[in-house]
Design a protein around this motif. Sequence first.
Motif, short mmCIF file in Angstrom:
data_model
loop_
_atom_site.label_atom_id
_atom_site.label_comp_id
_atom_site.label_asym_id
_atom_site.label_seq_id
_atom_site.Cartn_x
_atom_site.Cartn_y
_atom_site.Cartn_z
N HIS A 2 36.88 -45.20 -86.57
CA HIS A 2 36.45 -45.29 -85.05
C HIS A 2 37.88 -45.17 -84.24
O HIS A 2 39.01 -45.18 -85.18
CB HIS A 2 36.05 -46.60 -84.62
N GLY B 264 30.33 -47.50 -81.68
CA GLY B 264 29.35 -46.49 -81.54
C GLY B 264 28.92 -46.00 -80.45
O GLY B 264 29.79 -45.61 -79.60
N SER C 143 25.31 -43.15 -83.75
CA SER C 143 24.71 -44.40 -84.23
C SER C 143 25.34 -45.78 -83.44
O SER C 143 26.29 -45.53 -82.90
CB SER C 143 24.93 -44.55 -85.76
N TYR D 224 26.58 -49.60 -83.96
CA TYR D 224 27.15 -50.56 -85.34
C TYR D 224 27.63 -51.85 -84.44
O TYR D 224 28.30 -51.91 -83.62
CB TYR D 224 28.22 -49.91 -86.00
N TRP D 225 26.89 -52.99 -85.04
CA TRP D 225 27.43 -54.24 -84.43
C TRP D 225 27.24 -55.34 -85.25
O TRP D 225 26.67 -55.23 -86.22
CB TRP D 225 26.57 -54.57 -82.86
N VAL E 14 33.65 -47.87 -91.71
CA VAL E 14 32.32 -47.79 -92.17
C VAL E 14 32.40 -47.09 -93.19
O VAL E 14 32.55 -45.78 -93.14
CB VAL E 14 31.27 -47.59 -91.48
N TYR F 169 30.59 -52.22 -94.00
CA TYR F 169 31.33 -52.53 -92.89
C TYR F 169 32.56 -53.22 -93.24
O TYR F 169 32.34 -54.28 -93.94
CB TYR F 169 30.53 -53.25 -91.89
N THR G 218 35.26 -55.21 -90.76
CA THR G 218 35.74 -55.56 -89.52
C THR G 218 36.96 -56.27 -89.71
O THR G 218 36.82 -57.49 -90.38
CB THR G 218 34.74 -55.86 -88.69
N ALA H 197 25.47 -57.97 -89.82
CA ALA H 197 25.61 -56.95 -89.17
C ALA H 197 24.26 -56.14 -89.02
O ALA H 197 23.25 -56.14 -89.83
CB ALA H 197 26.76 -56.04 -90.05
N ASP H 198 24.22 -55.37 -88.07
CA ASP H 198 23.27 -54.40 -87.71
C ASP H 198 23.39 -53.06 -87.43
O ASP H 198 24.74 -52.69 -87.26
CB ASP H 198 22.71 -54.86 -86.27
N PHE H 199 22.43 -52.11 -87.58
CA PHE H 199 22.76 -50.68 -87.30
C PHE H 199 21.35 -49.99 -87.08
O PHE H 199 20.63 -50.25 -87.57
CB PHE H 199 23.18 -50.10 -88.96
N SER I 176 20.54 -45.65 -86.74
CA SER I 176 20.99 -44.64 -87.00
C SER I 176 20.83 -43.50 -85.71
O SER I 176 19.75 -43.41 -85.34
CB SER I 176 20.27 -43.82 -88.37
#
Length: 507
Positions: A28, A57, A85, A87-88, A112, A258, A260, A295-297, A299
Amino acid sequence: MLFATVLATLAATAAAAKDKRTFAVLHHYGKGPLTTCRADPIVSPGGPSSHVHTVMGASNFGLNVTGELLRQSECTTALPKADLSAYWFPTLYFQDPVTNLLEPVDMFYMNVYYFFEPTNDDIKAFPLGLKMVSGDPMLRTAPSTSGANQLDPSKGPIQPVQITCPRTSYNPPSYPPDSDGSRAGIVDPNNQGAGIGFPFQDCDGYASPMRVDVHFPSCYNPEAGVEDYKNNMQFPTDAGNGKQDCPPGWIHTPHIFYETYWDTHKLLPRFQDLLGKKSPFVFSNGDVTGFSAHADFISGWDEEELQHIIDTCDAGHAGIEKCPGLKYGVNDPSTSCNIKCPIDEVVDGKLEKLPGNNPLTGWGLGGGDQSSASPSTPSSSSSDSAPNSASSSSSTRAAVIKVPSPTTLIAVPTSTRAEQQPAAKVEEEEEEPTQAPPSPTSKGVRTATVYDTVTVWETKTIYERDVQSPAPTQDAAEQPGSSDALHHRHARHHLHHARIPSRRHRK
């Protein structure tokens, strides 16, 4: 020509099955995260989520989002342009041991990993809009008696998260010896630089402060569909010969991981006296243990481009942006992609309570129940459908919900919260009021009239100083005997993030 095309397609499909791991890191760029926001369009669509998330994202991230909507984004924090996508993950907070006030920890950077594992299956691109959640936000007790990852469902319960703490020395250890998880975290038996739960020492490794690691499953069940995040994914199982396969009829997708990094080391003077006794850090859901890392994703990849990467690229740490033949190319790393959160409330500064009024829980402070809207339970009245938008336009329409903060504001930068008001209100932007979206379910949130507005997403270009690359240095967390080969030379790819403080270089 048709015959040649068919042959090329068959060759690409055959190449997707792997005899050895290949991978490429998604880097990123830009100034900070996309946004920091109490929004979660997977678990709590349509209204505020129970806790604050740090989001990376695509710029169309919001209270309701689909893969199609993400594909209309104007920008993304990801370097590959084809990846739109979302990403959080929960924001990390620091509780000052003197004042007991809470403040967000700066996110240092995020990587990622896209792993394409050895398998007898064909590895396929994520279907557009695929929603995944990994980790359990309600955990306040140790998920296992070992601090190691466990990613094979045939070998017991999945343990997909860790906290890595690179240090110049592991004497004293990061976790109390013989910890069973009831009062402290548990070290990974194969890597003294990692474990489950927050470490009780300072993470002072070169360019590597505290890191939260989350593995995602890579087997997709098409019968469940992209929306059913509770049932549509699982981890592959051991198939022998070093390969892992998905159940029959399931689709093997990339294994994403991930990393972070949180800039915890700079806070050391304020928690020096706690070393070896407790951690001053807490996730935004109120968890003081660190066991609830998750975490969440969603696409938003161009599927053709991702399939090309799966089939042809093994760029490793150099990054996906170095993969040959990218159709869409790479974003300009001198720019930045940032948006406003659609939930207008205070999430930064020095606070008496966490946003969402989440009490501190775990290790003697009580259980994990925080609100009537459990993070592990989707809102019963909300929909994952996108707000109304013109399909021919890349702009979106989003409801801006102004929430009276349940926290007491002590100090907040005036440039970000000058317009705060004491009552729930929605800012109107040249639109007529329409029917309000489903009522938020988070405890303590009040809303009045909600207007559909023109998009509040903002992008801005920020030009920053060029930075010099430090000399490559082996990460302190990279252990020769580690059972997990995922922890590699992290200091070498942090250059894609804006902040690279020279004080990290320690001998």
